[in-house]
Design a protein around this motif. Sequence first.
Motif, PDB file in Angstrom:
ATOM      1  N   VAL A 144     -27.632  26.566  -3.546  1.00 35.91           N
ATOM      2  CA  VAL A 144     -27.324  27.925  -3.083  1.00 35.91           C
ATOM      3  C   VAL A 144     -26.560  28.729  -4.137  1.00 35.91           C
ATOM      4  CG1 VAL A 144     -26.019  29.265  -1.372  1.00 35.91           C
ATOM      5  CG2 VAL A 144     -27.550  27.430  -0.628  1.00 35.91           C
ATOM      6  N   PRO A 145     -25.433  28.237  -4.659  1.00 37.94           N
ATOM      7  CA  PRO A 145     -24.752  29.054  -5.671  1.00 37.94           C
ATOM      8  C   PRO A 145     -25.581  29.234  -6.942  1.00 37.94           C
ATOM      9  CG  PRO A 145     -23.612  26.947  -5.372  1.00 37.94           C
ATOM     10  CD  PRO A 145     -24.658  27.036  -4.309  1.00 37.94           C
ATOM     11  N   LEU A 146     -26.323  28.205  -7.335  1.00 34.84           N
ATOM     12  CA  LEU A 146     -27.171  28.343  -8.519  1.00 34.84           C
ATOM     13  C   LEU A 146     -28.255  29.400  -8.314  1.00 34.84           C
ATOM     14  CD1 LEU A 146     -27.600  24.660  -9.756  1.00 34.84           C
ATOM     15  CD2 LEU A 146     -26.261  26.496 -10.800  1.00 34.84           C
ATOM     16  N   ALA A 147     -28.808  29.451  -7.120  1.00 33.46           N
ATOM     17  CA  ALA A 147     -29.841  30.448  -6.833  1.00 33.46           C
ATOM     18  C   ALA A 147     -29.291  31.862  -6.974  1.00 33.46           C
ATOM     19  CB  ALA A 147     -30.404  30.229  -5.428  1.00 33.46           C
ATOM     20  N   TRP A 148     -28.090  32.104  -6.455  1.00 37.00           N
ATOM     21  CA  TRP A 148     -27.529  33.456  -6.532  1.00 37.00           C
ATOM     22  C   TRP A 148     -27.079  33.802  -7.946  1.00 37.00           C
ATOM     23  CZ3 TRP A 148     -29.274  36.772  -3.501  1.00 37.00           C
ATOM     24  CH2 TRP A 148     -29.688  36.403  -2.221  1.00 37.00           C
ATOM     25  N   LEU A 149     -26.639  32.828  -8.714  1.00 40.27           N
ATOM     26  CA  LEU A 149     -26.347  33.086 -10.133  1.00 40.27           C
ATOM     27  C   LEU A 149     -27.633  33.442 -10.879  1.00 40.27           C
ATOM     28  CD1 LEU A 149     -23.752  30.277 -10.943  1.00 40.27           C
ATOM     29  CD2 LEU A 149     -23.337  32.755 -10.879  1.00 40.27           C
ATOM     30  N   PHE A 150     -28.720  32.771 -10.548  1.00 39.49           N
ATOM     31  CA  PHE A 150     -30.020  33.052 -11.144  1.00 39.49           C
ATOM     32  C   PHE A 150     -30.474  34.467 -10.784  1.00 39.49           C
ATOM     33  CE2 PHE A 150     -34.666  32.667 -11.421  1.00 39.49           C
ATOM     34  CZ  PHE A 150     -34.797  32.099 -12.680  1.00 39.49           C
ATOM     35  N   VAL A 151     -30.301  34.851  -9.526  1.00 44.50           N
ATOM     36  CA  VAL A 151     -30.675  36.199  -9.085  1.00 44.50           C
ATOM     37  C   VAL A 151     -29.862  37.241  -9.845  1.00 44.50           C
ATOM     38  CG1 VAL A 151     -30.618  37.817  -7.130  1.00 44.50           C
ATOM     39  CG2 VAL A 151     -31.492  35.493  -6.813  1.00 44.50           C
ATOM     40  N   PHE A 183     -40.764  33.966 -10.995  1.00 47.35           N
ATOM     41  CA  PHE A 183     -41.949  33.474 -10.298  1.00 47.35           C
ATOM     42  C   PHE A 183     -41.874  31.955 -10.127  1.00 47.35           C
ATOM     43  CE2 PHE A 183     -46.450  31.940 -10.729  1.00 47.35           C
ATOM     44  CZ  PHE A 183     -46.857  32.273  -9.446  1.00 47.35           C
ATOM     45  N   ILE A 184     -41.556  31.260 -11.211  1.00 44.75           N
ATOM     46  CA  ILE A 184     -41.433  29.804 -11.152  1.00 44.75           C
ATOM     47  C   ILE A 184     -40.322  29.400 -10.181  1.00 44.75           C
ATOM     48  CG2 ILE A 184     -40.796  27.749 -12.491  1.00 44.75           C
ATOM     49  CD1 ILE A 184     -42.274  29.160 -14.885  1.00 44.75           C
ATOM     50  N   ALA A 185     -39.220  30.129 -10.190  1.00 49.41           N
ATOM     51  CA  ALA A 185     -38.117  29.833  -9.264  1.00 49.41           C
ATOM     52  C   ALA A 185     -38.570  29.977  -7.813  1.00 49.41           C
ATOM     53  CB  ALA A 185     -36.932  30.748  -9.543  1.00 49.41           C
ATOM     54  N   HIS A 186     -39.396  30.976  -7.525  1.00 49.37           N
ATOM     55  CA  HIS A 186     -39.924  31.127  -6.166  1.00 49.37           C
ATOM     56  C   HIS A 186     -40.778  29.914  -5.781  1.00 49.37           C
ATOM     57  CE1 HIS A 186     -38.654  35.329  -6.118  1.00 49.37           C
ATOM     58  NE2 HIS A 186     -38.964  35.348  -4.833  1.00 49.37           N
ATOM     59  N   LEU A 187     -41.606  29.452  -6.707  1.00 51.05           N
ATOM     60  CA  LEU A 187     -42.438  28.288  -6.423  1.00 51.05           C
ATOM     61  C   LEU A 187     -41.581  27.043  -6.187  1.00 51.05           C
ATOM     62  CD1 LEU A 187     -45.286  28.853  -9.043  1.00 51.05           C
ATOM     63  CD2 LEU A 187     -45.397  29.238  -6.563  1.00 51.05           C
ATOM     64  N   VAL A 188     -40.558  26.865  -7.010  1.00 52.91           N
ATOM     65  CA  VAL A 188     -39.653  25.721  -6.853  1.00 52.91           C
ATOM     66  C   VAL A 188     -38.914  25.824  -5.523  1.00 52.91           C
ATOM     67  CG1 VAL A 188     -37.566  24.636  -7.785  1.00 52.91           C
ATOM     68  CG2 VAL A 188     -39.438  25.292  -9.327  1.00 52.91           C
ATOM     69  N   MET A 189     -38.467  27.023  -5.193  1.00 55.56           N
ATOM     70  CA  MET A 189     -37.751  27.214  -3.928  1.00 55.56           C
ATOM     71  C   MET A 189     -38.668  26.897  -2.744  1.00 55.56           C
ATOM     72  SD  MET A 189     -35.515  30.518  -3.005  1.00 55.56           S
ATOM     73  CE  MET A 189     -35.274  31.038  -1.339  1.00 55.56           C
ATOM     74  N   LEU A 230     -24.696  41.298  -4.675  1.00 51.61           N
ATOM     75  CA  LEU A 230     -25.172  39.941  -4.958  1.00 51.61           C
ATOM     76  C   LEU A 230     -24.019  38.940  -4.989  1.00 51.61           C
ATOM     77  CD1 LEU A 230     -27.820  40.624  -7.760  1.00 51.61           C
ATOM     78  CD2 LEU A 230     -28.250  40.051  -5.356  1.00 51.61           C
ATOM     79  N   ALA A 231     -22.907  39.351  -5.584  1.00 56.71           N
ATOM     80  CA  ALA A 231     -21.739  38.462  -5.660  1.00 56.71           C
ATOM     81  C   ALA A 231     -21.205  38.139  -4.269  1.00 56.71           C
ATOM     82  CB  ALA A 231     -20.649  39.098  -6.516  1.00 56.71           C
ATOM     83  N   LEU A 232     -21.135  39.136  -3.401  1.00 55.28           N
ATOM     84  CA  LEU A 232     -20.656  38.890  -2.039  1.00 55.28           C
ATOM     85  C   LEU A 232     -21.593  37.959  -1.278  1.00 55.28           C
ATOM     86  CD1 LEU A 232     -19.403  42.463  -1.087  1.00 55.28           C
ATOM     87  CD2 LEU A 232     -17.987  40.397  -1.322  1.00 55.28           C
ATOM     88  N   VAL A 233     -22.889  38.191  -1.411  1.00 56.55           N
ATOM     89  CA  VAL A 233     -23.862  37.313  -0.752  1.00 56.55           C
ATOM     90  C   VAL A 233     -23.691  35.890  -1.255  1.00 56.55           C
ATOM     91  CG1 VAL A 233     -26.319  36.753  -0.541  1.00 56.55           C
ATOM     92  CG2 VAL A 233     -25.557  39.118  -0.266  1.00 56.55           C
TER      93      VAL A 233
END
Length: 172
Positions: free
Chosen positions: A14-21, A35-41, A154-157
């Motif tokens: 979860v935190p890695l995903a939001w840092l990536f975003v 795109f690749i991150a969406h496929l992995v998710m 994004l940071a708050l989320v």
Amino acid sequence: MFQQLRESGPGLLVPLAWLFVAAAAVGVVESRSIFIAHLVMAAFITFFLTTGWADMSTGALTGWRAVMVVGLGVTLAGVAGFLVDAGSTVLWTTSLVGWMLLPAAGLAYTGRLLDEAAEVYIASAAISGLGAVVYILSLVGYGDSIGFVGLGGLALVGLGQTVGIVDAVVRF
């Protein structure tokens, strides 16, 4: 090993995903990587649903199972945004905002069910929900999505969701 990954993985993902975003929002990450991150998710969500379906049939986990089922659809909308030209922005926005709001709802649901941790989950839901509102406001003209307002949202989320998921990993 699968059990440990299922139980602890979200606390890191979860935190890695939001840092990536956030990195994508400021242009550090290219669209192919997103795109690749969406496929992995989508693969991770499918893994968690497949291996944990029965375990998520009672209590607060029932709500999280629903979050992941709907979230898989939301993630696939993001994937579709990379595969079609018409409507791609709507599909990407649906995916991003969906993943802001779905966990906020899951956190609020968990807070209603777990008296011993209600404050943690309700606060996490509120912070995450506030972040979604701030980000949406940035999309409709109160700042731009890669400016201070959008990144603040994004940071708050990320903060709200991380606090909730880390508490769940530690508590359970």
